[in-house]
Design a protein around this motif. Structure first.
Motif, PDB file in Angstrom:
ATOM      1  N   ALA A  38       0.743  -1.229   0.016  1.00 32.72           N
ATOM      2  CA  ALA A  38       0.034  -0.091   0.188  1.00 32.72           C
ATOM      3  C   ALA A  38       0.802   1.379  -0.043  1.00 32.72           C
ATOM      4  O   ALA A  38       0.357   2.391  -0.420  1.00 32.72           O
ATOM      5  N   SER A  39       2.040   1.106   0.517  1.00 32.37           N
ATOM      6  CA  SER A  39       2.974   2.226   0.599  1.00 32.37           C
ATOM      7  C   SER A  39       3.866   2.327  -0.535  1.00 32.37           C
ATOM      8  O   SER A  39       4.923   3.026  -0.539  1.00 32.37           O
ATOM      9  N   GLY A  40       3.633   1.759  -1.770  1.00 29.00           N
ATOM     10  CA  GLY A  40       4.340   1.775  -2.915  1.00 29.00           C
ATOM     11  C   GLY A  40       5.496   0.756  -2.989  1.00 29.00           C
ATOM     12  O   GLY A  40       6.665   0.970  -4.014  1.00 29.00           O
ATOM     13  N   GLY A  41       5.606  -0.105  -2.154  1.00 29.64           N
ATOM     14  CA  GLY A  41       6.588  -1.208  -2.309  1.00 29.64           C
ATOM     15  C   GLY A  41       6.518  -1.829  -3.642  1.00 29.64           C
ATOM     16  O   GLY A  41       5.373  -2.170  -4.246  1.00 29.64           O
ATOM     17  N   GLU A  42       7.509  -2.342  -4.368  1.00 28.01           N
ATOM     18  CA  GLU A  42       7.546  -3.055  -5.798  1.00 28.01           C
ATOM     19  C   GLU A  42       6.996  -4.489  -5.489  1.00 28.01           C
ATOM     20  O   GLU A  42       6.301  -4.856  -6.367  1.00 28.01           O
ATOM     21  N   ALA A  43       7.516  -5.021  -4.504  1.00 29.94           N
ATOM     22  CA  ALA A  43       7.083  -6.472  -4.252  1.00 29.94           C
ATOM     23  C   ALA A  43       7.472  -6.914  -2.738  1.00 29.94           C
ATOM     24  O   ALA A  43       8.366  -6.230  -2.131  1.00 29.94           O
ATOM     25  N   VAL A  44       6.955  -7.917  -2.391  1.00 27.64           N
ATOM     26  CA  VAL A  44       7.242  -8.492  -0.929  1.00 27.64           C
ATOM     27  C   VAL A  44       7.770 -10.273  -1.380  1.00 27.64           C
ATOM     28  O   VAL A  44       7.011 -10.701  -1.914  1.00 27.64           O
ATOM     29  N   GLN A  45       9.099 -10.512  -1.042  1.00 25.17           N
ATOM     30  CA  GLN A  45       9.469 -11.786  -1.496  1.00 25.17           C
ATOM     31  C   GLN A  45       9.741 -12.330  -0.096  1.00 25.17           C
ATOM     32  O   GLN A  45      10.341 -11.972   1.056  1.00 25.17           O
ATOM     33  N   VAL A  46       9.050 -13.751   0.088  1.00 25.05           N
ATOM     34  CA  VAL A  46       9.303 -14.340   1.553  1.00 25.05           C
ATOM     35  C   VAL A  46      10.210 -15.470   1.587  1.00 25.05           C
ATOM     36  O   VAL A  46      10.671 -16.117   0.641  1.00 25.05           O
ATOM     37  N   PHE A  47      10.659 -15.590   2.685  1.00 28.43           N
ATOM     38  CA  PHE A  47      11.652 -16.918   2.929  1.00 28.43           C
ATOM     39  C   PHE A  47      11.451 -17.340   4.383  1.00 28.43           C
ATOM     40  O   PHE A  47      11.243 -16.557   5.099  1.00 28.43           O
ATOM     41  N   SER A  48      11.734 -18.672   4.573  1.00 29.48           N
ATOM     42  CA  SER A  48      11.613 -19.099   5.887  1.00 29.48           C
ATOM     43  C   SER A  48      13.169 -19.301   6.423  1.00 29.48           C
ATOM     44  O   SER A  48      13.221 -19.202   7.738  1.00 29.48           O
ATOM     45  N   ASP A  49      14.125 -19.188   5.503  1.00 25.81           N
ATOM     46  CA  ASP A  49      15.563 -19.295   5.830  1.00 25.81           C
ATOM     47  C   ASP A  49      16.042 -17.970   5.809  1.00 25.81           C
ATOM     48  O   ASP A  49      16.271 -17.432   4.596  1.00 25.81           O
ATOM     49  N   GLU A  55      21.429 -14.419   0.633  1.00 22.61           N
ATOM     50  CA  GLU A  55      21.972 -14.852  -0.891  1.00 22.61           C
ATOM     51  C   GLU A  55      21.002 -14.096  -1.905  1.00 22.61           C
ATOM     52  O   GLU A  55      21.861 -13.870  -2.975  1.00 22.61           O
ATOM     53  N   VAL A  56      19.774 -14.259  -1.821  1.00 22.39           N
ATOM     54  CA  VAL A  56      19.026 -13.791  -2.948  1.00 22.39           C
ATOM     55  C   VAL A  56      18.910 -12.473  -3.014  1.00 22.39           C
ATOM     56  O   VAL A  56      19.141 -11.458  -4.049  1.00 22.39           O
ATOM     57  N   SER A  57      18.842 -11.700  -1.659  1.00 22.88           N
ATOM     58  CA  SER A  57      18.548 -10.135  -1.742  1.00 22.88           C
ATOM     59  C   SER A  57      20.158  -9.509  -2.236  1.00 22.88           C
ATOM     60  O   SER A  57      19.908  -8.276  -2.561  1.00 22.88           O
ATOM     61  N   GLU A  58      21.073 -10.060  -2.139  1.00 22.59           N
ATOM     62  CA  GLU A  58      22.592  -9.487  -2.547  1.00 22.59           C
ATOM     63  C   GLU A  58      22.562  -9.302  -3.805  1.00 22.59           C
ATOM     64  O   GLU A  58      23.235  -8.604  -4.178  1.00 22.59           O
ATOM     65  N   LYS A  59      21.493  -9.958  -4.746  1.00 22.26           N
ATOM     66  CA  LYS A  59      21.544  -9.543  -6.096  1.00 22.26           C
ATOM     67  C   LYS A  59      20.888  -8.493  -6.631  1.00 22.26           C
ATOM     68  O   LYS A  59      20.926  -7.942  -7.885  1.00 22.26           O
ATOM     69  N   TRP A  60      20.247  -7.867  -5.573  1.00 15.93           N
ATOM     70  CA  TRP A  60      19.478  -6.631  -5.961  1.00 15.93           C
ATOM     71  C   TRP A  60      20.248  -5.574  -5.314  1.00 15.93           C
ATOM     72  O   TRP A  60      20.880  -5.281  -4.594  1.00 15.93           O
ATOM     73  N   THR A 106       5.934 -16.571   7.100  1.00 18.27           N
ATOM     74  CA  THR A 106       6.400 -17.021   5.772  1.00 18.27           C
ATOM     75  C   THR A 106       6.358 -18.516   5.708  1.00 18.27           C
ATOM     76  O   THR A 106       6.276 -19.012   4.435  1.00 18.27           O
ATOM     77  N   ARG A 107       6.250 -19.175   6.774  1.00 19.64           N
ATOM     78  CA  ARG A 107       5.966 -20.654   6.587  1.00 19.64           C
ATOM     79  C   ARG A 107       4.639 -20.884   6.100  1.00 19.64           C
ATOM     80  O   ARG A 107       4.578 -21.924   5.179  1.00 19.64           O
ATOM     81  N   ALA A 108       3.615 -20.111   6.561  1.00 20.14           N
ATOM     82  CA  ALA A 108       2.270 -20.277   6.131  1.00 20.14           C
ATOM     83  C   ALA A 108       2.194 -20.197   4.439  1.00 20.14           C
ATOM     84  O   ALA A 108       1.603 -21.083   3.749  1.00 20.14           O
TER      85      ALA A 108
END
Length: 245
Positions: A38-49, A55-60, A106-108
């Motif tokens: 709602a505040s203009g975020g591009e996306a939300v990416q969820v992780f349990s680990d 590791e994934v966010s380092e690529k951004w 994030t588990r759900a």
């Protein structure tokens, strides 16, 4: 249409998926996700680990990402954010992707990520969830509470009841036709009992009390509000939620 409520991800059937699944973690993951989008975020990416998240966010690029980590209600050291929706202001999240890992929510989401339609719901965006369900009319809908480390969570079941209550009101379908399991009836009863004092319910809930000990009073107030955000997080690819157009 049949509505099913599952109190925790562990209680969902393992041999099938619904047409539509809704993850609920009122305190606070799904409240935070709705707020970010709602505040203009591009996306939300969820992780349990947490390591996988790093590791994934380092690529951004650093100016296009935010990392949110929460364990036991508290912020994980080295992350910009914990799991408070109140920190997710437009100034901070606009145009950025939130990479998030929480104790339960994030588990759900990971448990239901193979469903054809995956949404996240909370009290604050309940109306948007209900509007989508009534427009799309999926045959089977699972509302999956996040619980707390595998056990029942009062506030998630109440939110499931709030979603079901609104659907019942707007369709006038008999309850025996809509209810897919006994848990749905229980969730409706819980919400009906507390709908005029949701903040009181959050204060009673064990995770609400945990957050109060962490001085998160304002989070509870915010998360207890109903229908304040016109936003629907919807999964586009596994684990990635964007604002439904």
């Amino acid at each position: 249409m049949k509505l099913f409520v599952y109190h925790t991800p562990e209680l969902t059937p393992t041999d099938k998926m619904p047409d539509c699944a809704i993850a609920v973690d009122v305190l606070r993951a799904t409240s935070t996700m709705a707020t970010v989008l709602a505040s203009g975020g591009e996306a939300v990416q969820v992780f349990s680990d947490l390591d996988k998240l790093m590791e994934v966010s380092e690529k951004w690029p650093p100016d296009k990402r935010l990392r949110a980590g929460e364990r036991g209600g508290g912020k994980v050291p080295g992350f910009e954010l914990g799991n408070s929706p109140l920190d997710c202001t437009p100034d901070l999240v606009q145009g950025r992707r939130l990479f998030i890992s929480t104790t339960n929510g994030t588990r759900a989401l990971q448990c239901i990520q193979d469903a054809p339609i995956v949404l996240t719901g909370a009290f604050i965006n309940r109306a948007s969830v209900v509007k989508f369900i009534l427009e799309k009319q999926p045959e089977t809908v699972w509302i999956v509470g996040s619980g707390w480390e595998g056990s029942y969570s009062l506030e998630d079941t109440a939110c499931a009841g709030a979603i079901a209550h609104s659907i019942v009101q707007q369709t006038s379908l008999p309850l025996e036709q809509l209810a897919g399991n006994d848990e749905l009836i229980g969730a409706l009863a819980l919400y009906s009992q507390w709908q005029d004092n949701l903040l009181g319910l959050l204060h009673l809930a064990s995770h609400g009390q945990r957050l109060l000990r962490l001085e998160c009073h304002e989070d509870l107030k915010y998360c207890s509000q109903t229908d304040i955000l016109d936003v629907l997080p919807i999964q586009g690819e596994p684990g990635v939620l964007k604002k439904h157009k």
